[in-house]
Design a protein around this motif. Structure first.
Motif, PDB file in Angstrom:
ATOM      1  N   ASP A  37       0.799  -1.225   0.000  1.00  0.00           N
ATOM      2  CA  ASP A  37       0.000   0.000   0.000  1.00  0.00           C
ATOM      3  C   ASP A  37       0.835   1.280   0.000  1.00  0.00           C
ATOM      4  O   ASP A  37       0.294   2.373  -0.060  1.00  0.00           O
ATOM      5  CB  ASP A  37      -0.950   0.018   1.190  1.00  0.00           C
ATOM      6  CG  ASP A  37      -0.224  -0.031   2.533  1.00  0.00           C
ATOM      7  OD1 ASP A  37       0.960  -0.421   2.564  1.00  0.00           O
ATOM      8  OD2 ASP A  37      -0.849   0.325   3.544  1.00  0.00           O
ATOM      9  N   LYS A  50       2.996  13.673  -2.762  1.00  0.00           N
ATOM     10  CA  LYS A  50       1.834  13.014  -2.175  1.00  0.00           C
ATOM     11  C   LYS A  50       2.290  11.626  -1.733  1.00  0.00           C
ATOM     12  O   LYS A  50       2.995  10.945  -2.469  1.00  0.00           O
ATOM     13  CB  LYS A  50       0.706  12.868  -3.196  1.00  0.00           C
ATOM     14  CG  LYS A  50       0.208  14.176  -3.766  1.00  0.00           C
ATOM     15  CD  LYS A  50      -1.001  13.983  -4.654  1.00  0.00           C
ATOM     16  CE  LYS A  50      -0.603  13.449  -6.015  1.00  0.00           C
ATOM     17  NZ  LYS A  50      -1.718  13.379  -6.970  1.00  0.00           N
ATOM     18  N   THR A  51       1.887  11.223  -0.538  1.00  0.00           N
ATOM     19  CA  THR A  51       2.287   9.923  -0.010  1.00  0.00           C
ATOM     20  C   THR A  51       1.081   9.217   0.577  1.00  0.00           C
ATOM     21  O   THR A  51       0.241   9.845   1.214  1.00  0.00           O
ATOM     22  CB  THR A  51       3.362  10.086   1.081  1.00  0.00           C
ATOM     23  OG1 THR A  51       4.429  10.882   0.570  1.00  0.00           O
ATOM     24  CG2 THR A  51       3.916   8.750   1.517  1.00  0.00           C
ATOM     25  N   LYS A  52       0.997   7.900   0.351  1.00  0.00           N
ATOM     26  CA  LYS A  52      -0.040   7.114   1.010  1.00  0.00           C
ATOM     27  C   LYS A  52       0.566   5.806   1.501  1.00  0.00           C
ATOM     28  O   LYS A  52       1.574   5.343   0.975  1.00  0.00           O
ATOM     29  CB  LYS A  52      -1.228   6.872   0.093  1.00  0.00           C
ATOM     30  CG  LYS A  52      -0.972   5.982  -1.081  1.00  0.00           C
ATOM     31  CD  LYS A  52      -2.259   5.789  -1.879  1.00  0.00           C
ATOM     32  CE  LYS A  52      -2.070   4.721  -2.928  1.00  0.00           C
ATOM     33  NZ  LYS A  52      -3.289   4.471  -3.677  1.00  0.00           N
TER      34      LYS A  52
END
Length: 77
Positions: A37, A50-52
Motif C-alpha cells: 500500500d 503526495k504519499t499514502k
C-alpha cells in the motif's frame, strides 16, 4: 543526467525499505515491493509530494535516474 531522490537519513529505530521508481508524466512514483500500500508521488516540475500507506516504523527511500527524460510538449501549434 538529473537524478530525483527523496531524503534518506537512516534511523536505528526503524526498518528500511528500498522503493522502485517509475515515471508517469510529470510524476515520479515510488512503490515499495514489501509494503503493497506504500506509494510516494513526486512531481519533479512543481516539487509537490503526495504519499499514502505511511507506516511509523518503516523508513522508505528510493532513487530515480531521469536518463530517459524528455520534455513534454507544451504547445503543439
Amino acid at each position: 543526467m538529473p537524478h530525483v531522490n527523496f531524503n534518506f537519513t537512516p534511523r536505528s529505530d526503524s526498518t528500511h525499505h528500498e522503493c522502485s521508481a517509475t515515471r508517469s508524466g510529470d510524476w515520479i512514483v515510488y512503490r515499495c515491493p514489501q509494503c503493497s500500500d506504500y506509494q510516494r508521488w513526486h512531481n519533479w516540475r512543481t516539487g509537490k509530494i503526495k504519499t499514502k500507506g505511511l507506516k511509523a516504523n518503516i523508513q522508505h527511500w528510493g532513487l530515480y535516474d531521469m536518463k530517459d527524460y524528455k520534455e513534454t510538449p507544451e504547445n503543439l501549434n
